[in-house]
Design a protein around this motif. Structure first.
Motif, PDB file in Angstrom:
ATOM      1  N   ASP A 246      81.684  57.756  33.374  1.00 34.83           N
ATOM      2  CA  ASP A 246      82.374  57.898  34.655  1.00 34.83           C
ATOM      3  C   ASP A 246      81.372  57.851  35.804  1.00 34.83           C
ATOM      4  N   SER A 247      81.781  57.252  36.923  1.00 33.84           N
ATOM      5  CA  SER A 247      80.945  57.236  38.117  1.00 33.84           C
ATOM      6  C   SER A 247      81.840  57.190  39.347  1.00 33.84           C
ATOM      7  N   GLU A 248      81.248  57.410  40.519  1.00 32.29           N
ATOM      8  CA  GLU A 248      82.029  57.378  41.757  1.00 32.29           C
ATOM      9  C   GLU A 248      82.573  55.977  42.035  1.00 32.29           C
ATOM     10  N   GLU A 249      81.878  54.953  41.540  1.00 31.76           N
ATOM     11  CA  GLU A 249      82.294  53.590  41.797  1.00 31.76           C
ATOM     12  C   GLU A 249      83.339  53.092  40.815  1.00 31.76           C
ATOM     13  N   GLY A 250      83.530  53.790  39.708  1.00 35.55           N
ATOM     14  CA  GLY A 250      84.500  53.363  38.712  1.00 35.55           C
ATOM     15  C   GLY A 250      83.995  53.638  37.313  1.00 35.55           C
ATOM     16  N   LEU A 251      84.700  53.097  36.339  1.00 34.00           N
ATOM     17  CA  LEU A 251      84.376  53.342  34.935  1.00 34.00           C
ATOM     18  C   LEU A 251      83.476  52.240  34.382  1.00 34.00           C
ATOM     19  N   PHE A 252      82.370  52.644  33.765  1.00 33.69           N
ATOM     20  CA  PHE A 252      81.464  51.721  33.092  1.00 33.69           C
ATOM     21  C   PHE A 252      81.551  51.963  31.584  1.00 33.69           C
ATOM     22  N   VAL A 253      81.441  50.899  30.800  1.00 30.69           N
ATOM     23  CA  VAL A 253      81.435  51.048  29.342  1.00 30.69           C
ATOM     24  C   VAL A 253      80.270  50.242  28.762  1.00 30.69           C
ATOM     25  N   PRO A 254      79.039  50.726  28.939  1.00 33.75           N
ATOM     26  CA  PRO A 254      77.896  50.049  28.327  1.00 33.75           C
ATOM     27  C   PRO A 254      77.884  50.284  26.820  1.00 33.75           C
ATOM     28  N   VAL A 255      77.088  49.498  26.120  1.00 35.93           N
ATOM     29  CA  VAL A 255      77.130  49.497  24.654  1.00 35.93           C
ATOM     30  C   VAL A 255      75.809  49.988  24.064  1.00 35.93           C
ATOM     31  N   ILE A 256      75.914  50.906  23.103  1.00 34.37           N
ATOM     32  CA  ILE A 256      74.765  51.335  22.302  1.00 34.37           C
ATOM     33  C   ILE A 256      74.781  50.511  21.019  1.00 34.37           C
ATOM     34  N   LYS A 257      73.775  49.699  20.819  1.00 36.26           N
ATOM     35  CA  LYS A 257      73.729  48.790  19.670  1.00 36.26           C
ATOM     36  C   LYS A 257      73.203  49.502  18.428  1.00 36.26           C
TER      37      LYS A 257
END
Length: 371
Positions: A246-257
């Motif tokens: 979660d962030s103020e700019e919106g939702l991020f979904v980065p990936v852990i490989k």
């Protein structure tokens, strides 16, 4: 003139939003010099010059969304000769030495006062229709009283400001597009259950990742990608986990490989790195690619159960709600235990209810093994 079109900056991305121009019209740039930063797939990427030359025209301004393969920058010919721009909305379109122009259409509208003629290209009229803008109320700034694309956009922005509405930009726009795609394509089903995590380690997020890795070995069907058009499923041998941040700019979904290959310390390091990269906006497009399953630990904020949204082409996402103390019966005695509420959403096109239930049971079994 030589036209440079916006390249695909990711895996089949349809568009990008201009973040900031690093050059201006009239500048002479060298090959590979950064010209513009754009936001796509939730990452800010710099687009370099494809060759050296003089910039004649920039297509779009900061905040504009440009479709992939659309004109981005116009360069002067190598011999520094220029051809006359017809002054239409989209300018001149070239193929070798042939210049094609879009013609202006004069439309008479009954709503216009004194039966005034409106000069506009078909593209402008289509844009006005899409934005619900009456061309008779637009002030033209083009040659010979022509209504331009910018005129229509300004009218739309003015109407938006009066209504109090806000156009979605950047991360929030991308999130809206992904959520719409998911709602349109995925047949989502959510099952919920609780896990007794009284004896869980302090780093519960890492513990959850380990639990997912264990469940994937028990029931691999949820760690998969699904192509709805071809009706093909690929069960992945690697666990690449999308972590909702979660962030103020919106939702991020980065990936852990390769989660299954990482130690506790390596998982914690990956989590910290991604969170810091989200905060500083230093993530790259590759950081968002390849998720085979996702985790939303929304309970760190609030909420017990949820229906987490799957990001296609992945098949499943696990959500963990806010943990609570609860009185339970153990050995015929009432005791207070720490409970973690779990919500698993899966795409029923690619996984059965039995597979999803076995996966969730395996997660719970791992989380409770120390209890």
């Amino acid at each position: 003139m030589r036209i440079f079109h916006l390249p695909d900056l990711g895996e089949g991305l349809a568009e990008a939003e201009i973040h900031e121009w690093l050059v201006k019209e009239g500048d002479i740039v060298k090959q590979d010099q950064p010209m513009v930063s754009v936001e796509t797939a939730k990452a800010v990427v710099e687009v370099p010059a494809p060759f050296s030359g003089k910039i004649v025209k920039l297509f779009g301004k900061a905040g504009d969304v440009i479709p992939t393969d659309s004109p981005l920058v116009e360069f002067a010919d190598e011999d520094n000769t220029t051809r006359r721009d017809a002054g239409t909305v989209v300018g001149s379109l070239e193929e070798s030495t042939v210049v094609l122009e879009e013609h202006i259409t004069v439309v008479k509208t009954p709503s216009a006062s004194n039966d005034k003629s409106i000069k506009a290209t078909p593209a402008v009229r289509a844009l006005a229709k899409a934005l619900h803008i009456d061309l008779s109320n637009v002030t033209p700034t083009g040659a010979q009283g022509q209504v331009t694309v910018d005129d229509v956009k300004k009218a739309a922005e003015k109407a938006t400001s009066h209504s109090g509405a806000e156009s979605l930009r950047g991360v929030r726009r991308q999130m809206a597009l992904v959520m719409t795609q998911s709602h349109r394509e995925v047949v989502a089903v959510t099952i919920v259950d609780d896990a007794d995590v009284t004896d869980a380690p302090a780093d519960f997020t890492v513990f959850l990742l380990q639990a997912i890795a264990h469940a994937v070995k028990t029931e691999p069907a949820l760690n998969a990608l699904y192509d709805g058009e071809k009706m093909q499923r690929i069960v992945s041998s690697e666990l690449n986990l999308g972590l909702a941040v979660d962030s103020e700019e919106g939702l991020f979904v980065p990936v852990i490989k390769n989660v299954e290959k990482k130690s506790d310390a390596e998982l914690r390091e990956s989590i910290n790195h991604l969170k810091q990269a989200v905060k500083s906006r230093t993530l790259k497009p590759d950081d968002f690619q390849g998720a085979t399953i996702s985790l939303s630990n929304f309970g760190t904020i609030a909420g017990r159960y949820a229906t987490p949204v799957i990001v296609p082409p992945a098949v499943a996402i696990l959500g963990c709600g806010k943990m609570r103390d609860e009185v339970v019966v153990r050995d015929h005695k009432m005791v207070i235990r720490r409970i973690a509420p779990l919500s698993l959403t899966f795409d029923h096109r690619a996984a059965t209810g039995g597979e999803a239930s076995r996966f969730l049971a395996a997660v719970i079994q791992f989380l409770e093994k120390r209890s």
